[in-house]
Design a protein around this motif. Structure first.
Motif, PDB file in Angstrom:
ATOM      1  N   LYS A  62       0.664  -1.195   0.062  1.00  0.00           N
ATOM      2  CA  LYS A  62      -0.020  -0.125  -0.083  1.00  0.00           C
ATOM      3  C   LYS A  62       0.907   1.215  -0.128  1.00  0.00           C
ATOM      4  CE  LYS A  62      -4.326  -1.653   2.227  1.00  0.00           C
ATOM      5  NZ  LYS A  62      -5.187  -1.430   3.339  1.00  0.00           N
ATOM      6  N   TYR A  63       0.694   2.009  -1.027  1.00  0.00           N
ATOM      7  CA  TYR A  63       1.709   3.182  -1.064  1.00  0.00           C
ATOM      8  C   TYR A  63       0.832   4.273  -2.050  1.00  0.00           C
ATOM      9  CZ  TYR A  63       3.660   1.217  -5.266  1.00  0.00           C
ATOM     10  OH  TYR A  63       3.966   0.601  -6.337  1.00  0.00           O
ATOM     11  N   LEU A  64       1.263   5.521  -2.073  1.00  0.00           N
ATOM     12  CA  LEU A  64       0.754   6.632  -2.712  1.00  0.00           C
ATOM     13  C   LEU A  64       2.038   7.247  -3.379  1.00  0.00           C
ATOM     14  CD1 LEU A  64      -1.760   8.354  -0.394  1.00  0.00           C
ATOM     15  CD2 LEU A  64      -1.995   6.641  -2.205  1.00  0.00           C
ATOM     16  N   ALA A  65       2.009   7.936  -4.682  1.00  0.00           N
ATOM     17  CA  ALA A  65       3.285   8.319  -5.342  1.00  0.00           C
ATOM     18  C   ALA A  65       2.605   9.373  -6.092  1.00  0.00           C
ATOM     19  CB  ALA A  65       4.009   7.548  -5.933  1.00  0.00           C
ATOM     20  N   MET A  66       3.630  10.592  -6.266  1.00  0.00           N
ATOM     21  CA  MET A  66       3.130  11.586  -7.220  1.00  0.00           C
ATOM     22  C   MET A  66       4.247  11.764  -8.325  1.00  0.00           C
ATOM     23  SD  MET A  66       2.536  15.611  -6.701  1.00  0.00           S
ATOM     24  CE  MET A  66       1.151  15.607  -5.587  1.00  0.00           C
TER      25      MET A  66
ATOM     26  N   GLY B 271      -2.935  -0.519  -3.723  1.00  0.00           N
ATOM     27  CA  GLY B 271      -3.834  -1.041  -2.651  1.00  0.00           C
ATOM     28  C   GLY B 271      -4.935  -0.630  -2.013  1.00  0.00           C
ATOM     29  N   MET B 272      -5.118   0.868  -2.446  1.00  0.00           N
ATOM     30  CA  MET B 272      -5.961   1.857  -1.884  1.00  0.00           C
ATOM     31  C   MET B 272      -7.339   1.779  -2.311  1.00  0.00           C
ATOM     32  SD  MET B 272      -4.260   2.569   0.906  1.00  0.00           S
ATOM     33  CE  MET B 272      -5.180   4.104   1.454  1.00  0.00           C
ATOM     34  N   LEU B 273      -7.496   1.578  -3.569  1.00  0.00           N
ATOM     35  CA  LEU B 273      -8.876   1.731  -4.233  1.00  0.00           C
ATOM     36  C   LEU B 273      -9.113   0.184  -4.707  1.00  0.00           C
ATOM     37  CD1 LEU B 273      -8.283   4.733  -7.085  1.00  0.00           C
ATOM     38  CD2 LEU B 273      -9.306   4.589  -4.461  1.00  0.00           C
ATOM     39  N   THR B 274     -10.512  -0.108  -4.039  1.00  0.00           N
ATOM     40  CA  THR B 274     -10.770  -1.368  -4.330  1.00  0.00           C
ATOM     41  C   THR B 274     -11.748  -1.577  -5.333  1.00  0.00           C
ATOM     42  OG1 THR B 274     -13.102  -1.000  -2.867  1.00  0.00           O
ATOM     43  CG2 THR B 274     -10.984  -1.723  -1.556  1.00  0.00           C
ATOM     44  N   ASN B 275     -11.978  -2.794  -6.033  1.00  0.00           N
ATOM     45  CA  ASN B 275     -12.826  -3.164  -7.337  1.00  0.00           C
ATOM     46  C   ASN B 275     -14.243  -3.151  -6.717  1.00  0.00           C
ATOM     47  OD1 ASN B 275     -10.475  -3.768  -8.985  1.00  0.00           O
ATOM     48  ND2 ASN B 275     -10.550  -5.754  -8.191  1.00  0.00           N
ATOM     49  N   GLY B 276     -14.931  -2.549  -7.573  1.00  0.00           N
ATOM     50  CA  GLY B 276     -16.481  -2.379  -7.068  1.00  0.00           C
ATOM     51  C   GLY B 276     -16.760  -1.240  -6.592  1.00  0.00           C
ATOM     52  N   MET B 277     -15.876  -0.450  -6.367  1.00  0.00           N
ATOM     53  CA  MET B 277     -16.085   1.186  -5.407  1.00  0.00           C
ATOM     54  C   MET B 277     -16.814   1.958  -6.390  1.00  0.00           C
ATOM     55  SD  MET B 277     -13.460   3.668  -3.697  1.00  0.00           S
ATOM     56  CE  MET B 277     -12.798   2.529  -2.410  1.00  0.00           C
ATOM     57  N   CYS B 278     -17.748   2.813  -5.835  1.00  0.00           N
ATOM     58  CA  CYS B 278     -18.656   3.743  -6.805  1.00  0.00           C
ATOM     59  C   CYS B 278     -17.739   4.815  -7.163  1.00  0.00           C
ATOM     60  CB  CYS B 278     -19.559   4.240  -6.052  1.00  0.00           C
ATOM     61  SG  CYS B 278     -19.415   5.313  -4.587  1.00  0.00           S
ATOM     62  N   SER B 279     -17.856   5.444  -8.230  1.00  0.00           N
ATOM     63  CA  SER B 279     -17.191   6.284  -8.887  1.00  0.00           C
ATOM     64  C   SER B 279     -17.123   7.796  -8.014  1.00  0.00           C
ATOM     65  CB  SER B 279     -17.916   6.965 -10.188  1.00  0.00           C
ATOM     66  OG  SER B 279     -17.899   6.064 -11.287  1.00  0.00           O
ATOM     67  N   ALA B 280     -18.116   8.233  -7.276  1.00  0.00           N
ATOM     68  CA  ALA B 280     -18.344   9.336  -6.368  1.00  0.00           C
ATOM     69  C   ALA B 280     -16.960   9.218  -5.215  1.00  0.00           C
ATOM     70  CB  ALA B 280     -19.533   9.401  -5.779  1.00  0.00           C
ATOM     71  N   MET B 281     -16.792   7.881  -4.606  1.00  0.00           N
ATOM     72  CA  MET B 281     -15.972   7.661  -3.720  1.00  0.00           C
ATOM     73  C   MET B 281     -14.649   7.229  -4.054  1.00  0.00           C
ATOM     74  SD  MET B 281     -17.210   8.387  -0.627  1.00  0.00           S
ATOM     75  CE  MET B 281     -18.175   9.646  -1.784  1.00  0.00           C
ATOM     76  N   ARG B 282     -14.496   6.787  -5.204  1.00  0.00           N
ATOM     77  CA  ARG B 282     -13.258   6.568  -5.962  1.00  0.00           C
ATOM     78  C   ARG B 282     -12.764   7.806  -6.291  1.00  0.00           C
ATOM     79  NH1 ARG B 282     -10.577   2.442  -8.855  1.00  0.00           N
ATOM     80  NH2 ARG B 282     -12.400   0.956  -8.039  1.00  0.00           N
ATOM     81  N   ASP B 283     -13.290   8.726  -6.622  1.00  0.00           N
ATOM     82  CA  ASP B 283     -12.956  10.229  -7.247  1.00  0.00           C
ATOM     83  C   ASP B 283     -12.411  10.829  -5.791  1.00  0.00           C
ATOM     84  OD1 ASP B 283     -12.994   9.572  -9.895  1.00  0.00           O
ATOM     85  OD2 ASP B 283     -14.962  10.657 -10.037  1.00  0.00           O
TER      86      ASP B 283
ATOM     87  N   THR C 269     -18.181   4.218   5.155  1.00  0.00           N
ATOM     88  CA  THR C 269     -17.441   3.256   4.747  1.00  0.00           C
ATOM     89  C   THR C 269     -16.165   3.512   4.100  1.00  0.00           C
ATOM     90  OG1 THR C 269     -19.590   2.020   4.238  1.00  0.00           O
ATOM     91  CG2 THR C 269     -17.636   1.209   3.188  1.00  0.00           C
ATOM     92  N   THR C 270     -16.279   4.786   3.471  1.00  0.00           N
ATOM     93  CA  THR C 270     -15.016   4.905   2.554  1.00  0.00           C
ATOM     94  C   THR C 270     -14.015   5.372   3.463  1.00  0.00           C
ATOM     95  OG1 THR C 270     -16.283   5.928   0.710  1.00  0.00           O
ATOM     96  CG2 THR C 270     -14.003   6.745   0.956  1.00  0.00           C
ATOM     97  N   ILE C 271     -14.428   5.965   4.711  1.00  0.00           N
ATOM     98  CA  ILE C 271     -13.316   6.541   5.802  1.00  0.00           C
ATOM     99  C   ILE C 271     -12.883   5.486   6.343  1.00  0.00           C
ATOM    100  CG2 ILE C 271     -13.368   7.676   7.989  1.00  0.00           C
ATOM    101  CD1 ILE C 271     -13.193   9.687   5.996  1.00  0.00           C
ATOM    102  N   SER C 272     -13.794   4.331   6.545  1.00  0.00           N
ATOM    103  CA  SER C 272     -13.037   3.102   7.334  1.00  0.00           C
ATOM    104  C   SER C 272     -12.306   2.299   6.465  1.00  0.00           C
ATOM    105  CB  SER C 272     -14.309   2.227   7.656  1.00  0.00           C
ATOM    106  OG  SER C 272     -14.725   1.736   6.531  1.00  0.00           O
ATOM    107  N   THR C 273     -12.144   2.470   5.306  1.00  0.00           N
ATOM    108  CA  THR C 273     -11.282   1.735   4.241  1.00  0.00           C
ATOM    109  C   THR C 273     -10.157   2.559   4.217  1.00  0.00           C
ATOM    110  OG1 THR C 273     -11.905   3.126   2.235  1.00  0.00           O
ATOM    111  CG2 THR C 273     -13.205   0.926   2.793  1.00  0.00           C
ATOM    112  N   LEU C 274      -9.971   3.462   4.717  1.00  0.00           N
ATOM    113  CA  LEU C 274      -8.659   4.422   4.847  1.00  0.00           C
ATOM    114  C   LEU C 274      -7.811   3.786   5.960  1.00  0.00           C
ATOM    115  CD1 LEU C 274     -10.031   7.814   3.825  1.00  0.00           C
ATOM    116  CD2 LEU C 274      -8.484   6.399   2.612  1.00  0.00           C
ATOM    117  N   ASP C 275      -6.772   2.985   5.870  1.00  0.00           N
ATOM    118  CA  ASP C 275      -6.147   2.466   7.007  1.00  0.00           C
ATOM    119  C   ASP C 275      -5.559   3.671   7.976  1.00  0.00           C
ATOM    120  OD1 ASP C 275      -3.393   1.395   8.248  1.00  0.00           O
ATOM    121  OD2 ASP C 275      -4.457  -0.283   7.434  1.00  0.00           O
ATOM    122  N   THR C 276      -5.578   3.138   9.347  1.00  0.00           N
ATOM    123  CA  THR C 276      -5.100   3.935  10.291  1.00  0.00           C
ATOM    124  C   THR C 276      -3.872   4.339  10.173  1.00  0.00           C
ATOM    125  OG1 THR C 276      -4.430   2.029  11.495  1.00  0.00           O
ATOM    126  CG2 THR C 276      -6.522   3.221  12.215  1.00  0.00           C
ATOM    127  N   HIS C 277      -2.826   3.804   9.321  1.00  0.00           N
ATOM    128  CA  HIS C 277      -1.637   4.190   8.799  1.00  0.00           C
ATOM    129  C   HIS C 277      -1.535   5.387   8.061  1.00  0.00           C
ATOM    130  CE1 HIS C 277       0.523   0.850  10.680  1.00  0.00           C
ATOM    131  NE2 HIS C 277      -0.349  -0.004  10.007  1.00  0.00           N
TER     132      HIS C 277
END
Length: 300
Positions: free
Chosen positions: A135-139, A148-160, A259-267
């Motif tokens: 799980k990582y983010l990069a620019m 590892g942060m965006l899940t399959n099946g997630m709605c467009s609103a929460m993905r954006d 639900t989106t907040i809960s998927t954001l790992d505490t790390h």
């Protein structure tokens, strides 16, 4: 030898941005064959089952990574992460061009040591947050790369919304309030029904997978044969519902946010300064959606 010659050929074509279908097909075929052989050797159903050979394959991979890491660190560089077949190297306070000029000779020196493997430079990131394993983010050049942060099946609103959050986190981590960003992006999409549709693959047996048992039962009433993918929404009343079956139900926007907040790992919350606002809020009282499902399925 033949293997090294082929690896050099592939590397040359990559550098030239070649679309040579023969070489690409050959490379992919060899890759799939080798991966399949490893899996077969570790399966008791395979006639030539040999766990010692299977474990030796992964052992060699680990050994190569460790040797490469040690070599790089002896050059005065810092390896901050490694995973399966890659290493992430930290180079402080420099330009992209300088970073490449520092890494390339080291990479070429390593490649000269081995005949059957070859390192290549995948990405040079301007900023990066390692959250946890895989799980990582990069620019990279102003664009977000995430793993590892965006899940399959997630709605467009929460993905954006999550993509906007990632951009803010990488730009100024200590100034980001996760809840505020997700809530603000959600508000922009109230009334855009299709933005809230989620998908569920039916190739696996979803009839016994909570919380989708009722959704499965509802789908079997609407479809003679289940499609490969179900489109559904979360509606007010603690329910999931099929989307596009002509009913009119209220989207539970607040459930999507929680639900989106809960998927954001505490790390990740630690990475942005520990700001993790979970106070109950209501961004709307719900809104009737013009393409809901048939009767309501229990959710969790």
């Amino acid at each position: 030898d033949e293997n090294k010659k082929f690896i050099n050929e592939i590397e040359k074509l990559k550098n030239e941005n070649s679309t040579d279908k023969y070489v690409i097909a050959r490379q992919q075929s060899l890759k799939f064959m080798m991966n399949s052989l490893y899996g077969c050797l570790g399966s008791t159903f395979f006639p030539y089952y040999n766990p010692r050979v299977a474990s030796r394959i992964t052992e060699i991979g680990r050994q190569l990574l460790v040797e490469t890491r040690d070599f790089i660190e002896k050059k005065g560089l810092r390896v901050i992460y490694g995973d399966t077949d890659s290493l992430f190297i930290y180079i402080p306070s420099t330009t992209r061009g300088n970073a490449i000029s520092i890494i390339r000779p080291v990479m070429e020196e390593i490649n000269s040591k081995y005949s059957h493997v070859r390192l290549s430079m995948d990405t040079v990131a301007d900023k990066m947050i390692l959250i946890q394993k895989k799980k990582y983010l990069a620019m990279v050049n102003g664009n977000i790369i995430q793993r590892g942060m965006l899940t399959n099946g997630m709605c467009s609103a929460m993905r954006d919304a999550m993509k906007k959050l990632f951009m803010d986190v990488l730009a100024a981590p200590s100034k980001v309030n996760i809840y505020d960003v997700i809530e603000s992006e959600a508000k922009k999409r109230i009334g855009m029904d299709t933005e809230w549709v989620m998908t569920l693959q039916t190739t696996k047996d979803i009839s016994e997978r909570s919380p989708y048992f009722d959704l499965y039962n509802m789908a079997t009433r609407w479809y003679e044969t289940l499609p490969n993918e179900l489109s559904y929404i979360r509606v007010v009343g603690n329910c999931f519902d099929l989307y596009g079956q002509g009913c009119h139900l209220e989207i539970d926007y607040d459930w999507y946010i929680r639900t989106t907040i809960s998927t954001l790992d505490t790390h990740l919350t630690t990475a942005v300064g520990g700001i993790y606002d979970t106070r109950p809020r209501m961004i709307s009282g719900g809104r009737r959606v013009s393409g809901g499902g048939g009767g309501g399925g229990g959710g969790s």
